[in-house]
Scaffold this motif. Sequence first.
Motif, PDB file in Angstrom:
ATOM      1  N   ALA A 165       0.822  -1.207   0.000  1.00 56.60           N
ATOM      2  CA  ALA A 165       0.000   0.000   0.000  1.00 56.60           C
ATOM      3  C   ALA A 165       0.855   1.255   0.000  1.00 56.60           C
ATOM      4  O   ALA A 165       0.462   2.290  -0.536  1.00 56.60           O
ATOM      5  CB  ALA A 165      -0.928  -0.012   1.209  1.00 56.60           C
ATOM      6  N   ALA A 179       3.626  -6.801  -6.574  1.00 60.62           N
ATOM      7  CA  ALA A 179       3.054  -7.782  -5.650  1.00 60.62           C
ATOM      8  C   ALA A 179       3.392  -9.204  -6.077  1.00 60.62           C
ATOM      9  O   ALA A 179       3.766 -10.039  -5.261  1.00 60.62           O
ATOM     10  CB  ALA A 179       1.539  -7.599  -5.581  1.00 60.62           C
ATOM     11  N   GLU A 217       5.558  -4.813   6.329  1.00 61.79           N
ATOM     12  CA  GLU A 217       4.160  -4.590   5.955  1.00 61.79           C
ATOM     13  C   GLU A 217       3.796  -5.248   4.627  1.00 61.79           C
ATOM     14  O   GLU A 217       2.692  -5.763   4.461  1.00 61.79           O
ATOM     15  CB  GLU A 217       3.875  -3.076   5.878  1.00 61.79           C
ATOM     16  N   ILE A 218       4.724  -5.244   3.666  1.00 61.50           N
ATOM     17  CA  ILE A 218       4.427  -5.840   2.364  1.00 61.50           C
ATOM     18  C   ILE A 218       4.233  -7.342   2.501  1.00 61.50           C
ATOM     19  O   ILE A 218       3.283  -7.915   1.980  1.00 61.50           O
ATOM     20  CB  ILE A 218       5.560  -5.533   1.363  1.00 61.50           C
ATOM     21  N   GLU A 252       0.876  -8.262   4.111  1.00 56.30           N
ATOM     22  CA  GLU A 252      -0.270  -8.165   3.211  1.00 56.30           C
ATOM     23  C   GLU A 252      -0.341  -9.349   2.261  1.00 56.30           C
ATOM     24  O   GLU A 252      -1.428  -9.794   1.873  1.00 56.30           O
ATOM     25  CB  GLU A 252      -0.208  -6.865   2.411  1.00 56.30           C
ATOM     26  N   TYR A 284      -0.958 -12.879   4.766  1.00 57.43           N
ATOM     27  CA  TYR A 284      -2.233 -12.972   5.465  1.00 57.43           C
ATOM     28  C   TYR A 284      -3.331 -12.329   4.624  1.00 57.43           C
ATOM     29  O   TYR A 284      -3.111 -11.270   4.035  1.00 57.43           O
ATOM     30  CB  TYR A 284      -2.154 -12.266   6.817  1.00 57.43           C
ATOM     31  N   ASP A 334      -5.926 -10.764   5.579  1.00 62.66           N
ATOM     32  CA  ASP A 334      -6.258  -9.464   6.153  1.00 62.66           C
ATOM     33  C   ASP A 334      -5.602  -9.364   7.527  1.00 62.66           C
ATOM     34  O   ASP A 334      -5.021 -10.331   8.032  1.00 62.66           O
ATOM     35  CB  ASP A 334      -7.775  -9.259   6.259  1.00 62.66           C
ATOM     36  N   LYS A 335      -5.696  -8.184   8.136  1.00 61.85           N
ATOM     37  CA  LYS A 335      -5.052  -7.967   9.430  1.00 61.85           C
ATOM     38  C   LYS A 335      -5.677  -8.822  10.525  1.00 61.85           C
ATOM     39  O   LYS A 335      -4.991  -9.246  11.462  1.00 61.85           O
ATOM     40  CB  LYS A 335      -5.119  -6.481   9.801  1.00 61.85           C
TER      41      LYS A 335
END
Length: 378
Positions: free
Chosen positions: A2, A79, A216-217, A220, A223, A225-226
């Motif tokens: 993101a 990604a 963080e990348i 994402e 998983y 989602d968080k």
Amino acid sequence: MAAYRPKILGQVQATFQYFRALKCRSGSAVTKTHNAPRYLRAYTTGTLPAVKVCPVQKDSRLFGRCAFLLGGGIGLYSALKLSIQQHFAEEELIHTLRTTPRLTLYQYRTCAQCSKLRAFLDYYGLQYDTVEVNPIMRQEIKFSSSSKVPVLVIEGEESLELNDASVIMSALKTCMIDKSKTIYEVITYYPQLTSRNILGIESSEFTNRHWVMLNEIAIELHYPDKAARRDEVRWRHWADDWLLCLLAPNVYRTPSEALAAYERIVNEGNYGSVEGVVLKYVGAFTMYFFSKLLKVWYRMENDVRQDLYNAAEEWMAAIGKKRKFLGGERPNLADISVYGVLGSIEGLQAFDDVMTHTRIRKWYRAMQKVIREHGGQD
């Protein structure tokens, strides 16, 4: 991922703005002067002139759509690239550890934490040797800085000793996902803190022990989602801090159950003949009364089996009706942890009862199958 999107879209917007100005600068009203984007100048051998930016015209929508598509394409490429790197990093670690016997697990066969770690290693198809430790003399782990099991020794460029099953699982999983880090670097993310309680008894705890340490990348990508990551950590905590505590009061609930449990411990453990006979009866008698203290300490029901049933149902409620495992179609580290803890009492009356009186049997058999088949290898 993101974090890169605004930067990419900004570069695309600047590029189209520059070339639109080149197209329409002749005879158009001027709003401001615009130089070629810096990153574009860096890849151009000639000199790009500064031009005047034109007001937005009818074809601006087309340029906007092109910018959106180009930005999305660049983001998708980034990604996919990281996802492929993650896949090969996991395969590389598994291939290296599986083809070269580099892992040695020092354990008690009936220990819940050891059972949990074996489930993890088996799921990912990692080859390892086991050394059964005598719980009384502990000569097998005299080399270790810890007197507890499990102890995992990794023999690579240099030997590395790892303690605490949850830390070992988190550290190895981090290395599988993040190709840029070695196990020697990752293990420093889990420092051991030592303290003394009010009675002066020393205790130690590993920080971050239930966390897979990712940027963080990678989070994402790994998983969905968080919430999935939070759930994994929460239920790993639950398996260690509650489910594990329910075992002793249930396994040693009655004199006959305590005797059966210690007979299994002696048969599967590393004991001498005389030592085993003494331990079987003395240990069973001691743990039967100690389990009553644990029942009071943990504020359990009069019938401690009910607490075990409630825990199993709580776990199944967390999985829900639409998922095969807590991790979805594939087990996550929480699934492996709960399976390992319950697997340590398989064959005892408490295990048979919880399989019979709760909904957990189907999930447990599915876990048993996927671990036996080394489902994490692919």
